[in-house]
Design a protein around this motif. Structure first.
Motif, short mmCIF file in Angstrom:
data_model
loop_
_atom_site.label_atom_id
_atom_site.label_comp_id
_atom_site.label_asym_id
_atom_site.label_seq_id
_atom_site.Cartn_x
_atom_site.Cartn_y
_atom_site.Cartn_z
N CYS A 13 0.83 -1.20 0.00
CA CYS A 13 0.00 0.00 0.00
C CYS A 13 0.87 1.25 0.00
O CYS A 13 0.60 2.20 -0.75
N LEU A 14 1.90 1.27 0.82
CA LEU A 14 2.79 2.42 0.88
C LEU A 14 3.50 2.65 -0.45
O LEU A 14 3.67 3.78 -0.88
N TYR A 15 3.90 1.57 -1.10
CA TYR A 15 4.55 1.65 -2.41
C TYR A 15 3.64 2.39 -3.40
O TYR A 15 4.08 3.30 -4.09
N TRP A 16 2.37 2.01 -3.44
CA TRP A 16 1.45 2.63 -4.38
C TRP A 16 1.17 4.08 -4.02
O TRP A 16 1.01 4.93 -4.90
N VAL A 17 1.12 4.40 -2.73
CA VAL A 17 0.97 5.79 -2.30
C VAL A 17 2.16 6.60 -2.79
O VAL A 17 2.02 7.72 -3.30
N ALA A 18 3.36 6.04 -2.66
CA ALA A 18 4.58 6.73 -3.10
C ALA A 18 4.55 6.99 -4.60
O ALA A 18 5.16 7.96 -5.07
N LEU A 19 3.84 6.15 -5.35
CA LEU A 19 3.71 6.35 -6.79
C LEU A 19 2.58 7.30 -7.14
O LEU A 19 2.30 7.54 -8.32
N GLY A 20 1.91 7.84 -6.12
CA GLY A 20 0.88 8.85 -6.35
C GLY A 20 -0.53 8.33 -6.49
O GLY A 20 -1.43 9.07 -6.90
N LYS A 21 -0.74 7.07 -6.18
CA LYS A 21 -2.09 6.49 -6.30
C LYS A 21 -2.96 6.90 -5.12
O LYS A 21 -2.48 7.05 -3.99
N THR A 22 -4.25 7.05 -5.37
CA THR A 22 -5.20 7.36 -4.32
C THR A 22 -5.61 6.08 -3.60
O THR A 22 -5.35 4.97 -4.09
N THR A 23 -6.28 6.25 -2.48
CA THR A 23 -6.78 5.09 -1.74
C THR A 23 -7.70 4.25 -2.62
O THR A 23 -7.62 3.03 -2.65
N TYR A 24 -8.57 4.92 -3.33
CA TYR A 24 -9.50 4.23 -4.23
C TYR A 24 -8.74 3.42 -5.29
O TYR A 24 -9.05 2.25 -5.53
N GLU A 25 -7.74 4.05 -5.93
CA GLU A 25 -6.96 3.37 -6.96
C GLU A 25 -6.20 2.18 -6.40
O GLU A 25 -6.13 1.11 -7.02
N ILE A 26 -5.63 2.35 -5.21
CA ILE A 26 -4.89 1.25 -4.57
C ILE A 26 -5.84 0.09 -4.30
O ILE A 26 -5.49 -1.08 -4.51
N GLY A 27 -7.03 0.40 -3.86
CA GLY A 27 -8.02 -0.64 -3.61
C GLY A 27 -8.31 -1.46 -4.86
O GLY A 27 -8.39 -2.69 -4.82
N ILE A 28 -8.45 -0.78 -5.98
CA ILE A 28 -8.70 -1.48 -7.25
C ILE A 28 -7.50 -2.32 -7.64
O ILE A 28 -7.64 -3.49 -8.01
N ILE A 29 -6.31 -1.75 -7.55
CA ILE A 29 -5.08 -2.46 -7.93
C ILE A 29 -4.89 -3.72 -7.10
O ILE A 29 -4.55 -4.79 -7.63
N LEU A 30 -5.11 -3.61 -5.79
CA LEU A 30 -4.84 -4.73 -4.88
C LEU A 30 -6.07 -5.59 -4.59
O LEU A 30 -5.96 -6.60 -3.90
N GLY A 31 -7.22 -5.19 -5.09
CA GLY A 31 -8.43 -5.94 -4.84
C GLY A 31 -8.89 -5.83 -3.40
O GLY A 31 -9.41 -6.80 -2.83
N LEU A 32 -8.71 -4.65 -2.81
CA LEU A 32 -9.08 -4.41 -1.41
C LEU A 32 -10.12 -3.31 -1.36
O LEU A 32 -10.23 -2.49 -2.28
N SER A 33 -10.86 -3.25 -0.28
CA SER A 33 -11.81 -2.15 -0.10
C SER A 33 -11.05 -0.88 0.27
O SER A 33 -9.91 -0.93 0.76
N TYR A 34 -11.72 0.23 0.06
CA TYR A 34 -11.20 1.54 0.44
C TYR A 34 -10.82 1.53 1.93
O TYR A 34 -9.76 2.01 2.31
N HIS A 35 -11.69 0.96 2.75
CA HIS A 35 -11.47 0.93 4.20
C HIS A 35 -10.26 0.07 4.57
O HIS A 35 -9.51 0.42 5.49
N THR A 36 -10.06 -1.03 3.87
CA THR A 36 -8.92 -1.90 4.16
C THR A 36 -7.61 -1.21 3.80
O THR A 36 -6.63 -1.30 4.54
N VAL A 37 -7.59 -0.52 2.68
CA VAL A 37 -6.39 0.23 2.29
C VAL A 37 -6.08 1.28 3.36
O VAL A 37 -4.93 1.42 3.80
N ASN A 38 -7.09 2.02 3.79
CA ASN A 38 -6.88 3.03 4.83
C ASN A 38 -6.40 2.40 6.12
O ASN A 38 -5.55 2.96 6.82
N PHE A 39 -6.92 1.22 6.47
CA PHE A 39 -6.48 0.49 7.66
C PHE A 39 -4.98 0.21 7.59
O PHE A 39 -4.23 0.49 8.53
#
Length: 71
Positions: A13-39
């Motif tokens: 998750c931190l890797y994707w944040v460092a690449l400029g992805k939003t929580t929503y985008e990270i969720g799609i990439i990793l197949g996780l919910s918005y809330h799980t990414v934020n967790f």
């Protein structure tokens, strides 16, 4: 100083944040919910004693948890 090692999912998750992805985008990439990414990202900030994601990224580079991509 790092309080506790980051889990693989926290690092990812931190890797994707460092690449400029939003929580929503990270969720799609990793197949996780918005809330799980934020967790995971809240855990990262706690473990790195960082007040926000930007500071967590800076500390992750400082402690070599994240590395600049090689060409």
């Amino acid at each position: 100083m790092i309080k506790k090692a980051l889990s693989p999912k926290e690092r990812e998750c931190l890797y994707w944040v460092a690449l400029g992805k939003t929580t929503y985008e990270i969720g799609i990439i990793l197949g996780l919910s918005y809330h799980t990414v934020n967790f995971h990202l809240r855990n990262v900030c706690t473990k790195l004693d960082a007040p926000n994601r930007s500071a967590a990224i800076a500390k992750a580079f400082h402690f070599a948890i994240l590395k600049l991509p090689s060409n």
